[in-house]
Structure formats: structure tokens, C-alpha cells
Write a protein that holds these residues in place. Structure first.
Motif, mmCIF file in Angstrom:
data_model
loop_
_atom_site.group_PDB
_atom_site.id
_atom_site.type_symbol
_atom_site.label_atom_id
_atom_site.label_comp_id
_atom_site.label_asym_id
_atom_site.label_seq_id
_atom_site.Cartn_x
_atom_site.Cartn_y
_atom_site.Cartn_z
ATOM 1 N N LYS A 362 0.815 -1.210 0.000
ATOM 2 C CA LYS A 362 0.000 0.000 0.000
ATOM 3 C C LYS A 362 0.853 1.265 0.000
ATOM 4 N N ALA A 363 1.998 1.215 0.642
ATOM 5 C CA ALA A 363 2.856 2.402 0.717
ATOM 6 C C ALA A 363 3.266 2.858 -0.684
ATOM 7 N N VAL A 364 3.513 1.905 -1.576
ATOM 8 C CA VAL A 364 3.900 2.235 -2.948
ATOM 9 C C VAL A 364 2.729 2.895 -3.689
ATOM 10 N N LEU A 365 1.526 2.344 -3.506
ATOM 11 C CA LEU A 365 0.347 2.911 -4.159
ATOM 12 C C LEU A 365 0.055 4.315 -3.635
ATOM 13 N N LEU A 366 0.162 4.481 -2.321
ATOM 14 C CA LEU A 366 -0.117 5.786 -1.721
ATOM 15 C C LEU A 366 0.881 6.830 -2.193
ATOM 16 N N ALA A 367 2.151 6.450 -2.269
ATOM 17 C CA ALA A 367 3.179 7.382 -2.731
ATOM 18 C C ALA A 367 2.940 7.770 -4.190
ATOM 19 N N THR A 368 2.532 6.797 -5.012
ATOM 20 C CA THR A 368 2.266 7.072 -6.429
ATOM 21 C C THR A 368 1.094 8.032 -6.598
ATOM 22 N N LEU A 369 0.028 7.802 -5.825
ATOM 23 C CA LEU A 369 -1.142 8.665 -5.905
ATOM 24 C C LEU A 369 -0.836 10.063 -5.372
ATOM 25 N N PHE A 370 -0.097 10.149 -4.291
ATOM 26 C CA PHE A 370 0.286 11.439 -3.738
ATOM 27 C C PHE A 370 1.131 12.213 -4.754
ATOM 28 N N PHE A 371 2.046 11.513 -5.397
ATOM 29 C CA PHE A 371 2.922 12.119 -6.402
ATOM 30 C C PHE A 371 2.097 12.678 -7.558
ATOM 31 N N TYR A 372 1.106 11.910 -8.009
ATOM 32 C CA TYR A 372 0.233 12.380 -9.089
ATOM 33 C C TYR A 372 -0.532 13.623 -8.643
ATOM 34 N N GLY A 373 -1.015 13.611 -7.399
ATOM 35 C CA GLY A 373 -1.751 14.760 -6.879
ATOM 36 C C GLY A 373 -0.910 16.021 -6.841
ATOM 37 N N THR A 374 0.372 15.887 -6.510
ATOM 38 C CA THR A 374 1.235 17.070 -6.487
ATOM 39 C C THR A 374 1.407 17.656 -7.893
ATOM 40 N N GLY A 375 1.421 16.784 -8.890
ATOM 41 C CA GLY A 375 1.488 17.283 -10.273
ATOM 42 C C GLY A 375 0.243 18.075 -10.631
ATOM 43 N N CYS A 376 -0.939 17.532 -10.293
ATOM 44 C CA CYS A 376 -2.196 18.241 -10.561
ATOM 45 C C CYS A 376 -2.225 19.582 -9.838
ATOM 46 N N GLY A 377 -1.804 19.576 -8.577
ATOM 47 C CA GLY A 377 -1.826 20.797 -7.786
ATOM 48 C C GLY A 377 -0.851 21.849 -8.270
ATOM 49 N N SER A 378 0.155 21.447 -9.017
ATOM 50 C CA SER A 378 1.112 22.401 -9.587
ATOM 51 C C SER A 378 0.592 23.031 -10.874
ATOM 52 N N VAL A 379 -0.404 22.404 -11.490
ATOM 53 C CA VAL A 379 -0.910 22.877 -12.781
ATOM 54 C C VAL A 379 -2.238 23.618 -12.639
ATOM 55 N N LEU A 380 -3.208 22.976 -12.003
ATOM 56 C CA LEU A 380 -4.588 23.441 -12.063
ATOM 57 C C LEU A 380 -4.813 24.851 -11.518
ATOM 58 N N PRO A 381 -4.288 25.218 -10.333
ATOM 59 C CA PRO A 381 -4.633 26.544 -9.797
ATOM 60 C C PRO A 381 -4.201 27.709 -10.679
ATOM 61 N N SER A 382 -3.179 27.514 -11.510
ATOM 62 C CA SER A 382 -2.648 28.630 -12.301
ATOM 63 C C SER A 382 -2.881 28.469 -13.799
ATOM 64 N N LEU A 383 -3.598 27.426 -14.201
ATOM 65 C CA LEU A 383 -3.826 27.215 -15.629
ATOM 66 C C LEU A 383 -4.691 28.322 -16.217
ATOM 67 N N LEU A 384 -5.672 28.790 -15.436
ATOM 68 C CA LEU A 384 -6.523 29.881 -15.899
ATOM 69 C C LEU A 384 -5.708 31.153 -16.125
ATOM 70 N N THR A 385 -4.825 31.467 -15.187
ATOM 71 C CA THR A 385 -4.044 32.693 -15.332
ATOM 72 C C THR A 385 -3.130 32.625 -16.547
ATOM 73 N N MET A 386 -2.609 31.455 -16.852
ATOM 74 C CA MET A 386 -1.768 31.303 -18.038
ATOM 75 C C MET A 386 -2.583 31.491 -19.316
ATOM 76 N N ALA A 387 -3.809 30.980 -19.319
ATOM 77 C CA ALA A 387 -4.650 31.089 -20.518
ATOM 78 C C ALA A 387 -5.125 32.521 -20.754
#
Length: 473
Positions: A362-387
Motif C-alpha cells: 500500500k505504501a507504494v500505491l499511496l506514494a504514487t497517488l500522492f505524487f500524481y496529486g502534487t502534479g495536478c496541484g502544480s498545474v490546475l490553480p494557475s492554468l486559468l491565469t496562463m490562458a
């Protein structure tokens, strides 16, 4: 209650709109297998549970904002909150997939009318810049919390059987909060000035709604029925209606008739590039949850509760990264978003490696999902401002509404395209190996979409400082 207390209470009241709207996107993702069993629905019915909500939201979002100007934001907020609550009751009482999907469309439509009122109230209640930034931060945090809570409850409630089937609680829990929000709004929200000049672009709304349905519905239902002639004609008709919509908006703009969308926005090259990035990013956004939730539960054998807990780690990663990314974007610009997309691509490759068996630590799955979430959180809040960074200030409101409409439509398209590929590869009697193949192909498609996002971000000029303060999903 003094004036300061009333102002912050009003913020919490209007924030219930984004809380309910966002939680009802995420709460169904994990629970789709349980919902399907409860209403005896098909694969395409499950895709429509997500897509119809988003289409209702996309088609009426701009109109919702103008309706508040026309009739007063307090009145529109209360009515749309009550309609959202009633449609949630209909969802919880649904006996068939058709009934559930009809109620979900009403839910999405009512969300499109209540969300703009909440955002407008923030600008009215907090005219001073620093206070407004703080208020928008609280509003955005509530939206982020709703996404995490929705994923957790979406996994937990289907395994709870209290008076009704567990999946029905996903929708019935909206009732007390919705009724309380409407009652508090009636007592404490100040009314706003009504501006009745100009007419609603009713024909524009009708054309856009028809075009969106004609595009998304056959993508979802046509696959399951073997692509009958009506589905092909519908897709061709969608293109024709979209062209007619563009001509209609151009004609009304020339005649100064207040069109639904100001097509002058599309004369800005940076805006068009930004919308292309938005298109492919949001095609990944919810299709990711769709294929992973079904694969984890039906393919790997995780329970609904286990899947919900796993997805919470993805949500936590998103919230953490979104808080950190906003100040970083001010300093490093689009490179933060490019890094976030790269993290998402690497994480999806990790999904392909690690999501193979329920016995994976489970630790591997949790780390993978957390890692994916950090990618989303780096993109989504500022995508509107870029557009929107090259759009003049006087176009800001129209551009933001167009962006949000485009965003929700893209999510529905992703559900139809990536979800359709996933389900078509599953067939009628899928084995574990078939599930694995379908999951890997669908995930590879999403990786391809993210590669396109990175290309559009690369060619997007840095430009001037964005005109928008914050984006809310």
C-alpha cells in the motif's frame, strides 16, 4: 452580529455553493461500481453520470452569472441552491439509470447558476484587495477540501447501509447542507442591485447546449450500441451546430446584442494556445478517476472504502502542491506548470508499473497517488491565469466564463474518449488480464494528452502578469 462578523458569515454561506458543486463531482467517481449495481446501469450510463452533470454546468455557467445581474444575486443563489438540493433528493431516490442521469443534469445546471453568485458576492463583500485575496483563498481552500472529502465519502458511503442503500447517501447528504445554506442566505445575505439592461442570449444558450449534447452523448452511448447511424449523424451535426453557434455569436456581437460568448477573445493567439492546453489537460482530469476507480475495484478487487482512502492521498497531494505552487508561479511562471505536467506523466508511468495486483504494498500505491496529486496541484490553480494572461482587463469576465465552459466540456469529452476506449477494450466478460490491458491502453492515452499539454505550454509565451487573481475548479 456586527458588520465584520456578518461579512465573514456571508462568505461561508456562499462558499457552500462551491463545496456542494465540487463534492458532487468527486463523490461519484469512486462509487461508480456501487451506483451501477444499484440502478442496474450499463457502462455508458456510468459515464453519463459524470458527463451530464458537467454538460449542465458548462452549458449554463455564463447564463448563470448574467441571471444574477438581472434578478439579483441573492434570489438566484437561494433558488438555485434549492433546485440543487431537490435534484440531489431525486438522485438519491432514483430507481433507474435514466432517472439518475436526468437528475444529475439538473444538478449540474443548478450548480452553474449558484457558483457565479458566490464568486460575485466575494467581490461585493470584500472590495479591498488584500481582504479579497484572503477571501478567495478561503473559498479556494473550501473547494480543495471538497475534492478530498468527496473522494473519501465516495469510497466510504457505498459500504454503509443505514436505512437506504449506501450509494444513495452520496446524494442525500446534500439535503441538510443545502437547506441550511438556503435558509441562512435568506436571513443574512444582502441583496444586490439588479441590472436589467440587455437581453439574455436564449438562442445562443440553446445552440451551445444542443451542440454539446450532440458531441458528447454519441461518444459515450454510440460505442456501447455499436456506432449506429444516428450516433455518426449526431457527431456530424454537432460540428454543424457549433459552426452555426459561432456565426450566431459573431452576428450578435456586430449588432451589439450582448452574445453569450464574445468571439473577439479568439483573436488573441495566446488565449487560443491556452485553451488547447486546457482542452487536453481536462480531458485527463476526470477520466483518470473514472478508469482508476473501476480498475481498482472491479479489476484489482479493492473495496469501495479502500479505494476512497487511496484516492484521499491523491487529494492531499493536490492540496499541498496547490498551496505551494501559486507563489512559485509568480516567480517562475509557466515553468511550474510544465514541471507539474512532467510529474503527472512520470506518475502515470508509475501507475502502469505498480498498479498490477492488489498485493502491491500500500505504501507504494499511496506514494504514487500522492505524487500524481502534487502534479495536478502544480498545474490546475494557475492554468486559468496562463490562458488569460494576454487578455485585456475589460475582457476578463467574458474570458473567465468562456474558460470555465471550455473546461467542463473538456472533462466530459475526456470521459467519453478515454472512458470509451477503456470500456470498449473490456468487452462483455473481462478477465484480470483484459482489465490490465484496457487500463494500460487508457492510461497511455492520457499520457499522450499530457504530452500535448506540455507542448502547448512550451509554445505559450510568458507574457505579462495574469489579470486573474485565482482559479476555482
Amino acid at each position: 452580529m456586527n458588520r465584520l462578523q456578518l461579512k465573514w458569515l456571508s462568505l461561508l454561506i456562499v462558499s457552500t455553493s462551491v463545496f456542494l458543486a465540487v463534492i458532487d463531482i468527486f463523490i461519484v467517481n469512486v462509487a461508480l461500481p456501487s451506483i451501477r449495481q444499484g440502478v442496474q446501469g450499463s457502462e455508458s450510463d456510468m459515464q453519463l453520470i459524470i458527463a451530464l452533470y458537467l454538460l449542465g454546468y458548462a452549458a449554463f455557467l455564463i447564463t448563470g452569472g448574467r441571471l444574477g445581474d438581472h434578478y439579483g444575486r441573492k434570489r438566484v443563489f437561494i433558488v438555485s441552491m434549492l433546485v440543487f438540493t431537490f435534484s440531489s433528493l431525486l438522485c438519491g431516490m432514483a430507481q433507474t439509470a435514466w432517472q439518475l442521469n436526468a437528475a444529475r443534469f439538473i444538478q449540474g445546471t443548478s450548480a452553474a447558476f449558484m457558483i457565479p453568485q458566490g464568486i460575485s458576492y466575494i467581490h461585493i463583500l470584500f472590495p479591498e484587495h488584500k481582504e479579497r485575496i484572503k477571501a478567495l483563498g478561503i473559498y479556494g481552500s473550501i473547494a480543495g477540501a471538497a475534492s478530498v472529502i468527496g473522494q473519501f465519502l465516495g469510497g466510504l458511503l457505498p459500504d454503509v447501509h443505514w436505512m437506504v442503500e449506501g450509494w444513495r447517501l452520496l446524494f442525500l447528504i446534500n439535503l441538510p447542507l443545502g437547506l441550511a445554506a438556503a435558509a441562512l442566505a435568506g436571513r443574512y445575505l444582502q441583496d444586490t442591485t439588479q441590472h436589467r439592461e440587455g437581453r439574455f442570449d436564449v438562442s445562443g444558450v440553446a445552440l451551445l447546449t444542443v451542440a454539446l449534447f450532440a458531441l458528447v452523448y454519441p461518444l459515450i452511448r454510440g460505442r456501447e450500441l455499436g456506432w449506429p447511424l444516428w450516433s455518426i449523424l449526431s457527431l456530424a451535426g454537432a460540428v454543424a451546430v457549433l459552426l452555426l453557434f459561432g456565426y450566431d455569436q459573431q452576428r450578435k456581437l456586430a449588432a451589439q446584442q450582448n452574445p453569450l460568448i464574445n468571439i473577439r477573445l479568439f483573436s488573441y493567439k495566446d488565449f487560443n494556445i491556452g485553451l488547447c492546453a486546457v482542452l487536453f489537460y481536462f480531458m485527463v482530469q476526470d477520466s483518470y478517476f473514472l478508469i482508476n476507480a473501476i480498475f481498482m475495484q472491479t479489476g484489482l478487487g479493492y473495496s469501495s472504502s479502500e479505494t476512497g482512502i487511496l484516492f484521499v492521498f491523491q487529494g492531499v497531494g493536490y492540496v499541498v502542491a496547490s498551496l505551494l505552487s501559486i507563489p512559485l508561479v509568480k516567480r517562475y511562471g509557466k515553468r511550474v506548470l510544465q514541471g507539474g505536467v512532467l510529474i503527472m506523466i512520470v506518475s502515470l508511468l508509475m501507475h502502469l508499473v505498480f498498479f498490477r495486483t492488489a498485493s502491491m504494498p500500500k505504501a507504494v500505491l499511496l506514494a504514487t497517488l500522492f505524487f500524481y496529486g502534487t502534479g495536478c496541484g502544480s498545474v490546475l490553480p494557475s492554468l486559468l491565469t496562463m490562458a488569460l494572461k494576454s487578455i485585456p482587463v475589460h475582457f476578463a469576465g467574458a474570458a473567465s466564463g468562456t474558460f470555465s465552459t471550455f473546461q467542463q466540456t473538456a472533462v466530459a469529452l475526456g470521459i467519453g474518449v478515454t472512458g470509451g476506449i477503456f470500456f470498449s477494450l473490456l468487452g462483455d466478460a473481462p478477465s484480470p488480464a483484459v482489465y490490465m490491458n484496457a487500463y494500460q491502453v487508457a492510461t497511455a492515452v492520457n499520457i499522450g494528452f499530457l504530452v500535448l499539454v506540455s507542448i502547448f505550454l512550451y509554445i505559450l509565451p510568458e507574457g505579462q502578469q495574469a489579470i486573474t487573481e485565482m482559479a476555482i475548479h
